[in-house]
Scaffold this active site. Structure first.
Site, PDB file in Angstrom:
ATOM      1  N   CYS A 115       0.815  -1.228   0.000  1.00 49.58           N
ATOM      2  CA  CYS A 115       0.000   0.000   0.000  1.00 49.58           C
ATOM      3  C   CYS A 115       0.843   1.271   0.000  1.00 49.58           C
ATOM      4  O   CYS A 115       0.362   2.332  -0.378  1.00 49.58           O
ATOM      5  CB  CYS A 115      -0.938   0.010   1.197  1.00 49.58           C
ATOM      6  SG  CYS A 115      -2.147  -1.309   1.123  1.00 49.58           S
ATOM      7  N   HIS A 252      -3.294   7.479   1.831  1.00 48.76           N
ATOM      8  CA  HIS A 252      -3.685   6.148   1.370  1.00 48.76           C
ATOM      9  C   HIS A 252      -5.114   5.908   1.845  1.00 48.76           C
ATOM     10  O   HIS A 252      -5.456   6.179   2.998  1.00 48.76           O
ATOM     11  CB  HIS A 252      -2.735   5.109   1.959  1.00 48.76           C
ATOM     12  CG  HIS A 252      -3.174   3.693   1.753  1.00 48.76           C
ATOM     13  ND1 HIS A 252      -3.625   3.243   0.534  1.00 48.76           N
ATOM     14  CD2 HIS A 252      -3.239   2.641   2.598  1.00 48.76           C
ATOM     15  CE1 HIS A 252      -3.946   1.961   0.642  1.00 48.76           C
ATOM     16  NE2 HIS A 252      -3.723   1.572   1.887  1.00 48.76           N
ATOM     17  N   ASN A 282     -10.011   0.023  -0.565  1.00 50.27           N
ATOM     18  CA  ASN A 282      -8.553   0.095  -0.461  1.00 50.27           C
ATOM     19  C   ASN A 282      -7.958  -0.520  -1.727  1.00 50.27           C
ATOM     20  O   ASN A 282      -8.042  -1.729  -1.922  1.00 50.27           O
ATOM     21  CB  ASN A 282      -8.104  -0.662   0.794  1.00 50.27           C
ATOM     22  CG  ASN A 282      -6.591  -0.630   0.989  1.00 50.27           C
ATOM     23  OD1 ASN A 282      -5.839  -0.244   0.097  1.00 50.27           O
ATOM     24  ND2 ASN A 282      -6.149  -1.046   2.167  1.00 50.27           N
TER      25      ASN A 282
HETATM   26  N1  ACO Z   1     -18.619  -7.680   8.870  1.00 53.58           N
HETATM   27  C1  ACO Z   1     -19.059  -7.908  10.107  1.00 53.58           C
HETATM   28  N2  ACO Z   1     -18.244  -8.168  11.148  1.00 53.58           N
HETATM   29  C2  ACO Z   1     -16.913  -8.175  10.889  1.00 53.58           C
HETATM   30  C3  ACO Z   1     -16.391  -7.947   9.610  1.00 53.58           C
HETATM   31  C4  ACO Z   1     -17.293  -7.693   8.568  1.00 53.58           C
HETATM   32  N3  ACO Z   1     -16.913  -7.452   7.315  1.00 53.58           N
HETATM   33  N4  ACO Z   1     -15.045  -8.015   9.674  1.00 53.58           N
HETATM   34  C5  ACO Z   1     -14.720  -8.283  10.943  1.00 53.58           C
HETATM   35  N5  ACO Z   1     -15.852  -8.386  11.682  1.00 53.58           N
HETATM   36  C6  ACO Z   1     -15.982  -8.677  13.108  1.00 53.58           C
HETATM   37  C7  ACO Z   1     -14.792  -9.442  13.626  1.00 53.58           C
HETATM   38  O1  ACO Z   1     -14.950 -10.818  13.361  1.00 53.58           O
HETATM   39  C8  ACO Z   1     -14.876  -9.123  15.095  1.00 53.58           C
HETATM   40  O2  ACO Z   1     -15.869  -9.938  15.676  1.00 53.58           O
HETATM   41  P1  ACO Z   1     -15.633 -10.580  17.130  1.00 53.58           P
HETATM   42  O3  ACO Z   1     -15.477  -9.412  18.049  1.00 53.58           O
HETATM   43  O4  ACO Z   1     -16.876 -11.368  17.323  1.00 53.58           O
HETATM   44  O5  ACO Z   1     -14.384 -11.397  17.003  1.00 53.58           O
HETATM   45  C9  ACO Z   1     -15.382  -7.684  15.125  1.00 53.58           C
HETATM   46  O6  ACO Z   1     -15.980  -7.458  13.840  1.00 53.58           O
HETATM   47  C10 ACO Z   1     -14.292  -6.679  15.348  1.00 53.58           C
HETATM   48  O7  ACO Z   1     -13.198  -6.997  14.491  1.00 53.58           O
HETATM   49  P2  ACO Z   1     -11.945  -6.074  14.359  1.00 53.58           P
HETATM   50  O8  ACO Z   1     -11.026  -6.611  13.285  1.00 53.58           O
HETATM   51  O9  ACO Z   1     -11.361  -5.845  15.690  1.00 53.58           O
HETATM   52  O10 ACO Z   1     -12.656  -4.747  13.840  1.00 53.58           O
HETATM   53  P3  ACO Z   1     -12.079  -3.293  13.712  1.00 53.58           P
HETATM   54  O11 ACO Z   1     -12.965  -2.341  14.357  1.00 53.58           O
HETATM   55  O12 ACO Z   1     -10.619  -3.229  14.034  1.00 53.58           O
HETATM   56  O13 ACO Z   1     -12.211  -3.045  12.129  1.00 53.58           O
HETATM   57  C11 ACO Z   1     -10.817  -3.122  10.155  1.00 53.58           C
HETATM   58  C12 ACO Z   1     -11.564  -3.905  11.204  1.00 53.58           C
HETATM   59  C13 ACO Z   1     -11.817  -2.313   9.364  1.00 53.58           C
HETATM   60  C14 ACO Z   1     -10.096  -4.093   9.240  1.00 53.58           C
HETATM   61  C15 ACO Z   1      -9.805  -2.170  10.810  1.00 53.58           C
HETATM   62  O14 ACO Z   1      -9.080  -2.850  11.773  1.00 53.58           O
HETATM   63  C16 ACO Z   1      -8.845  -1.560   9.837  1.00 53.58           C
HETATM   64  O15 ACO Z   1      -9.216  -0.776   8.979  1.00 53.58           O
HETATM   65  N6  ACO Z   1      -7.539  -1.831   9.980  1.00 53.58           N
HETATM   66  C17 ACO Z   1      -6.510  -1.207   9.173  1.00 53.58           C
HETATM   67  C18 ACO Z   1      -6.446  -1.774   7.816  1.00 53.58           C
HETATM   68  C19 ACO Z   1      -5.412  -0.993   7.021  1.00 53.58           C
HETATM   69  O16 ACO Z   1      -5.181   0.173   7.237  1.00 53.58           O
HETATM   70  N7  ACO Z   1      -4.750  -1.590   6.127  1.00 53.58           N
HETATM   71  C20 ACO Z   1      -3.755  -0.802   5.385  1.00 53.58           C
HETATM   72  C21 ACO Z   1      -2.830  -1.568   4.744  1.00 53.58           C
HETATM   73  S1  ACO Z   1      -3.564  -2.742   3.669  1.00 53.58           S
HETATM   74  C22 ACO Z   1      -2.274  -3.394   2.773  1.00 53.58           C
HETATM   75  O17 ACO Z   1      -1.138  -3.071   2.958  1.00 53.58           O
HETATM   76  C23 ACO Z   1      -2.508  -4.459   1.778  1.00 53.58           C
END
Ligand code: ACO
Length: 325
Positions: A115, A252, A282
């Site tokens: 990314c 990004h 993304n």
């Molecule tokens: N729909 C419903 N529920 C979901 C989904 C979904 N699509 N995805 C995850 N959940 C659930 C999880 O299973 C978890 O459930 P649990 O508590 O029962 O275990 C709950 O939601 C919370 O999961 P988290 O992963 O902790 O959710 P979070 O609030 O952190 O959001 C996200 C997830 C959106 C991925 C976030 O962490 C994020 O954006 N992280 C950064 C990603 C990023 O910046 N990437 C950049 C680089 S990408 C690259 O280099 C290729």
């Protein structure tokens, strides 16, 4: 001594025709439009058609940039293409662009910093232009992340999309001061201790397959907010500017919450942050040039504006660059 600056000349982008709304995932996964848009800001993304390759997207973006600038491909000396989803293990995807846009010579190569790839590519283009080795560089970010997604993993597959953006940089004499137009400074970083929080579980020398994306989202999120702010500050410092000088932040496009928190750290109001994540998802290395091209085509940047671009991704690899438009 003559200082050469890498000055933005024109940009362009391409998005595949197929648009996938959040609601489409509700049919196959335990997820909802509400969860995806409230956690990430994403509402839709584009997916490449069957047989449509990263090079096709990159070539379309490159041609759009040339058309926008009234340029011919023969004016380009080098193509630097950032991608984590190349057409083939080799040759580089960049050489396909080189041929397709009608370059008569010069060179083309890919950069892999996931990314953060576009920021790394811009920094390499700047270094080549400053050293006097080339005059005009086409910098591209292009991805078909839909090819490396596990569509049973709701934690990753809803996040990514396909697309490409291109920016042409050309040498222009400058004073070396922060009033110059062009790439004023870049700050690049990586830390291989974090390979296991964001990776693809395949590759030619390990599994012999392309693999799919795995991410510990919450961990990546925490690193992103801290490291993007550090890189942005370091780049501004190196450019001899400070937070108050930034006219536009072009981050990004991974997650709206990361963008909001990073902008708050810089004291930059959201009206000055270019946000396209709602429509593109993304798109990894393509996200910044897509955002740049969309904003430029809407006439949002004026010559002389200070842009701060910043990104983080697998590696971890992260960085920022300051551009005077
Ligand atoms: N729909 C419903 N529920 C979901 C989904 C979904 N699509 N995805 C995850 N959940 C659930 C999880 O299973 C978890 O459930 P649990 O508590 O029962 O275990 C709950 O939601 C919370 O999961 P988290 O992963 O902790 O959710 P979070 O609030 O952190 O959001 C996200 C997830 C959106 C991925 C976030 O962490 C994020 O954006 N992280 C950064 C990603 C990023 O910046 N990437 C950049 C680089 S990408 C690259 O280099 C290729």
């Amino acid at each position: 001594m003559t200082i050469y600056r890498a000055v933005p000349v024109c940009c362009g982008h391409y998005l595949p025709e197929r648009v996938v709304e959040n609601a489409e995932f509700e049919a196959t996964l335990d997820t909802s439009d509400e969860w995806i848009s409230s956690r990430t800001g994403i509402k839709r993304r584009h997916y490449a058609a069957e047989g449509e390759k990263t090079s096709d997207l990159a070539i379309a973006a490159a041609k759009a940039a040339l058309a926008n600038g009234g340029m011919d491909g023969s004016e380009i000396d080098a193509v630097i293409l950032a991608t984590a989803t190349p057409d083939q293990t080799f040759p580089s995807t960049a050489v396909r662009v080189q041929t397709a846009i009608g370059m008569k010579g010069g060179f083309a190569f890919d950069i892999q910093a996931v990314c953060a790839g576009f920021v790394f590519a811009v920094a390499q283009a700047d270094a080549l232009i400053r050293s006097g080795q080339v005059r005009t560089v086409m910098v591209i970010g292009a991805e078909t992340f839909s090819r490396i997604l596990d569509f049973t993993d709701r934690g990753t597959c809803v996040l990514f999309g396909d697309g490409a953006g291109a920016l042409v940089l050309r040498a222009q004499e400058g004073t070396g001061g922060s009033e110059d137009r062009g790439i004023l400074a870049a700050n690049l970083n990586s830390d291989g201790r974090y390979t296991d929080i964001l990776y693809v579980d395949g590759g030619p020398s390990s599994t012999g397959t392309a693999g799919v994306v795995h991410m510990a989202g919450r961990e990546v999120f925490k690193h992103a907010v801290v490291k993007l702010a550090q890189a942005g500050e370091a780049a501004l410092d190196a450019a001899g500017l400070d937070k108050g000088d930034v006219d536009w932040m072009v981050p990004h496009q991974a997650n709206l919450r990361i963008m909001t928190q990073t902008a708050a750290k810089f004291g930059i109001p959201m009206e000055k942050v270019v946000v396209t994540v709602q429509d593109h998802g993304n798109t990894s290395a393509a996200s910044i040039p897509l955002a740049l091209s969309c904003a430029a085509s809407e006439g949002r940047f004026s010559p002389g504006d200070v842009l701060l671009i910043e990104a983080i991704g697998g590696g971890l690899a992260w960085g920022a660059a300051v551009i005077r438009w």
